[in-house]
Write a protein that holds these residues in place. Structure first.
Motif, PDB file in Angstrom:
ATOM      1  N   ILE A   1       0.829  -1.200   0.000  1.00 38.22           N
ATOM      2  CA  ILE A   1       0.000   0.000   0.000  1.00 38.22           C
ATOM      3  C   ILE A   1       0.867   1.255   0.000  1.00 38.22           C
ATOM      4  CG2 ILE A   1      -1.746   1.285   1.306  1.00 38.22           C
ATOM      5  CD1 ILE A   1      -2.537  -1.521   2.496  1.00 38.22           C
ATOM      6  N   LEU A   2       0.524   2.205  -0.878  1.00 38.36           N
ATOM      7  CA  LEU A   2       1.186   3.501  -0.970  1.00 38.36           C
ATOM      8  C   LEU A   2       0.243   4.560  -0.423  1.00 38.36           C
ATOM      9  CD1 LEU A   2       3.423   5.431  -2.215  1.00 38.36           C
ATOM     10  CD2 LEU A   2       1.952   5.468  -4.257  1.00 38.36           C
ATOM     11  N   VAL A   3       0.764   5.460   0.436  1.00 37.68           N
ATOM     12  CA  VAL A   3      -0.029   6.564   0.974  1.00 37.68           C
ATOM     13  C   VAL A   3       0.809   7.838   0.912  1.00 37.68           C
ATOM     14  CG1 VAL A   3      -1.234   7.491   3.006  1.00 37.68           C
ATOM     15  CG2 VAL A   3      -1.281   5.035   2.561  1.00 37.68           C
ATOM     16  N   ASP A   4       0.299   8.886   0.266  1.00 37.43           N
ATOM     17  CA  ASP A   4       0.944  10.196   0.279  1.00 37.43           C
ATOM     18  C   ASP A   4       0.649  10.835   1.634  1.00 37.43           C
ATOM     19  OD1 ASP A   4       2.039  12.643  -1.487  1.00 37.43           O
ATOM     20  OD2 ASP A   4       0.456  13.347  -0.154  1.00 37.43           O
ATOM     21  N   LEU A   5       1.652  11.436   2.256  1.00 38.56           N
ATOM     22  CA  LEU A   5       1.503  12.006   3.599  1.00 38.56           C
ATOM     23  C   LEU A   5       1.218  13.503   3.579  1.00 38.56           C
ATOM     24  CD1 LEU A   5       4.417  10.081   5.360  1.00 38.56           C
ATOM     25  CD2 LEU A   5       1.952   9.613   5.487  1.00 38.56           C
ATOM     26  N   GLY A   6       0.551  13.990   2.543  1.00 36.13           N
ATOM     27  CA  GLY A   6       0.259  15.415   2.446  1.00 36.13           C
ATOM     28  C   GLY A   6       1.460  16.193   1.939  1.00 36.13           C
TER      29      GLY A   6
ATOM     30  N   LYS B   1      -2.285  11.305 -10.386  1.00 36.07           N
ATOM     31  CA  LYS B   1      -2.127  11.945  -9.081  1.00 36.07           C
ATOM     32  C   LYS B   1      -2.931  11.183  -8.033  1.00 36.07           C
ATOM     33  CE  LYS B   1      -2.178  16.444  -6.868  1.00 36.07           C
ATOM     34  NZ  LYS B   1      -0.971  16.178  -6.122  1.00 36.07           N
ATOM     35  N   VAL B   2      -2.303  10.958  -6.868  1.00 37.47           N
ATOM     36  CA  VAL B   2      -2.992  10.284  -5.776  1.00 37.47           C
ATOM     37  C   VAL B   2      -3.417  11.321  -4.751  1.00 37.47           C
ATOM     38  CG1 VAL B   2      -1.676   8.157  -6.122  1.00 37.47           C
ATOM     39  CG2 VAL B   2      -0.910   9.783  -4.416  1.00 37.47           C
ATOM     40  N   GLN B   3      -4.484  11.035  -4.045  1.00 44.47           N
ATOM     41  CA  GLN B   3      -4.970  11.927  -2.999  1.00 44.47           C
ATOM     42  C   GLN B   3      -4.190  11.660  -1.719  1.00 44.47           C
ATOM     43  OE1 GLN B   3      -9.172  11.335  -2.603  1.00 44.47           O
ATOM     44  NE2 GLN B   3      -9.607  11.969  -4.690  1.00 44.47           N
ATOM     45  N   SER B   4      -3.925  12.714  -0.970  1.00 40.11           N
ATOM     46  CA  SER B   4      -3.207  12.585   0.297  1.00 40.11           C
ATOM     47  C   SER B   4      -3.997  11.730   1.281  1.00 40.11           C
ATOM     48  CB  SER B   4      -2.969  13.955   0.914  1.00 40.11           C
ATOM     49  OG  SER B   4      -2.109  14.700   0.097  1.00 40.11           O
ATOM     50  N   HIS B   5      -3.273  10.948   2.062  1.00 42.84           N
ATOM     51  CA  HIS B   5      -3.821  10.139   3.158  1.00 42.84           C
ATOM     52  C   HIS B   5      -4.842   9.102   2.698  1.00 42.84           C
ATOM     53  CE1 HIS B   5      -1.655  12.871   5.709  1.00 42.84           C
ATOM     54  NE2 HIS B   5      -2.244  13.878   5.131  1.00 42.84           N
ATOM     55  N   ARG B   6      -4.739   8.677   1.441  1.00 44.31           N
ATOM     56  CA  ARG B   6      -5.607   7.631   0.905  1.00 44.31           C
ATOM     57  C   ARG B   6      -4.733   6.468   0.440  1.00 44.31           C
ATOM     58  NH1 ARG B   6      -9.226   7.795  -4.438  1.00 44.31           N
ATOM     59  NH2 ARG B   6      -9.965   5.678  -4.277  1.00 44.31           N
ATOM     60  N   GLU B   7      -5.199   5.236   0.658  1.00 47.23           N
ATOM     61  CA  GLU B   7      -4.425   4.050   0.305  1.00 47.23           C
ATOM     62  C   GLU B   7      -4.579   3.705  -1.177  1.00 47.23           C
ATOM     63  OE1 GLU B   7      -5.653   0.846   2.867  1.00 47.23           O
ATOM     64  OE2 GLU B   7      -4.598   1.705   4.596  1.00 47.23           O
ATOM     65  N   TYR B   8      -3.441   3.337  -1.790  1.00 45.32           N
ATOM     66  CA  TYR B   8      -3.410   2.882  -3.177  1.00 45.32           C
ATOM     67  C   TYR B   8      -2.591   1.603  -3.234  1.00 45.32           C
ATOM     68  CZ  TYR B   8      -5.168   7.481  -4.444  1.00 45.32           C
ATOM     69  OH  TYR B   8      -5.942   8.604  -4.544  1.00 45.32           O
ATOM     70  N   ASP B   9      -3.108   0.588  -3.929  1.00 45.37           N
ATOM     71  CA  ASP B   9      -2.385  -0.667  -4.081  1.00 45.37           C
ATOM     72  C   ASP B   9      -1.231  -0.486  -5.059  1.00 45.37           C
ATOM     73  OD1 ASP B   9      -3.873  -2.237  -2.316  1.00 45.37           O
ATOM     74  OD2 ASP B   9      -5.354  -2.723  -3.849  1.00 45.37           O
ATOM     75  N   LEU B  10      -0.092  -1.049  -4.700  1.00 45.86           N
ATOM     76  CA  LEU B  10       1.104  -0.980  -5.522  1.00 45.86           C
ATOM     77  C   LEU B  10       1.349  -2.357  -6.126  1.00 45.86           C
ATOM     78  CD1 LEU B  10       3.132   1.318  -6.037  1.00 45.86           C
ATOM     79  CD2 LEU B  10       4.518   0.397  -4.195  1.00 45.86           C
ATOM     80  N   HIS B  11       1.690  -2.396  -7.416  1.00 49.29           N
ATOM     81  CA  HIS B  11       1.933  -3.645  -8.123  1.00 49.29           C
ATOM     82  C   HIS B  11       3.327  -3.624  -8.749  1.00 49.29           C
ATOM     83  CE1 HIS B  11      -2.475  -3.058  -8.095  1.00 49.29           C
ATOM     84  NE2 HIS B  11      -2.451  -4.325  -7.732  1.00 49.29           N
ATOM     85  N   HIS B  12       3.822  -4.806  -9.090  1.00 43.67           N
ATOM     86  CA  HIS B  12       5.139  -4.928  -9.707  1.00 43.67           C
ATOM     87  C   HIS B  12       5.210  -4.079 -10.972  1.00 43.67           C
ATOM     88  CE1 HIS B  12       8.958  -6.669 -10.796  1.00 43.67           C
ATOM     89  NE2 HIS B  12       8.480  -6.915 -11.999  1.00 43.67           N
ATOM     90  N   GLY B  13       6.246  -3.256 -11.059  1.00 39.10           N
ATOM     91  CA  GLY B  13       6.466  -2.430 -12.240  1.00 39.10           C
ATOM     92  C   GLY B  13       5.843  -1.052 -12.160  1.00 39.10           C
ATOM     93  N   ASP B  14       5.009  -0.791 -11.152  1.00 43.16           N
ATOM     94  CA  ASP B  14       4.391   0.527 -11.019  1.00 43.16           C
ATOM     95  C   ASP B  14       5.460   1.602 -10.853  1.00 43.16           C
ATOM     96  OD1 ASP B  14       1.831  -0.469 -11.216  1.00 43.16           O
ATOM     97  OD2 ASP B  14       1.353  -0.248  -9.088  1.00 43.16           O
TER      98      ASP B  14
END
Length: 172
Positions: A127-132, A143-156
């Motif tokens: 899981i990737l999370v931007d910390l603001g 673009k990812v939203q701050s403080h929201r979880e995103y699944d990370l996959h091989h090669g991302d």
């Protein structure tokens, strides 16, 4: 700009070294010279691994479930010893330090915040999370939203500001 996989024709993000779909090593035709960049950064990482084959070995032989490939230099950063890692850069007088310090890779000029993002291993998920962060985080150019979880996959490809990392996940 995208890079097409010679094996499966999947369109990958610019800077990717391996196909996100099939894992095939991609041929960079943009003239990026890892050796030239390493010479500029000499003393910062001190590694002497060759630019092209370096990503393959750590993914298959390292005990790390997740490694980060620094796109600009070709260096591999294995993530071991815990389930959550903060990524950022160190600044003089900073009391809280990131687990993964990108300062040696000129992170400040690339727009990396002191505590930019976290990577967490949770069961089968990475899981990737931007910390603001000030300059934001992108996952595969979205673009990812701050403080929201995103699944990370091989090669991302994860962009912290303009600093690019490629996720290398051990294939069990």
């Amino acid at each position: 700009m995208t890079v097409q996989c010679p094996n499966c024709t999947h369109e990958n993000f610019d800077g990717a070294l391996f196909c996100a779909e099939c894992g095939t090593k991609l041929v960079n035709e943009d003239g990026l010279s890892t050796a030239a960049i390493r010479a500029t950064d000499s003393g910062a990482n001190g590694d002497s691994a060759g630019p092209a084959p370096a990503p393959a070995a750590p993914v298959q032989t390292s005990e790390a479930r997740v490694s980060l490939h620094v796109v600009r230099t070709g260096q591999i950063l294995p993530l071991v010893g815990r389930d959550e890692f903060t990524i950022g850069r160190v600044s003089e007088g900073q009391s809280i330090l990131p687990d993964i310090d990108l300062t040696p890779f000129d992170a400040y000029s690339q727009g990396v915040s002191r505590l930019h993002a976290t990577l967490r291993v949770s069961g089968e998920r990475i899981i990737l999370v931007d910390l603001g962060s000030s300059n934001g985080t992108r996952l595969n150019n979205q673009k990812v939203q701050s403080h929201r979880e995103y699944d990370l996959h091989h090669g991302d490809i994860v962009s912290l500001g303009r600093f690019k990392l490629q996720a290398l996940l051990r294939q069990d």
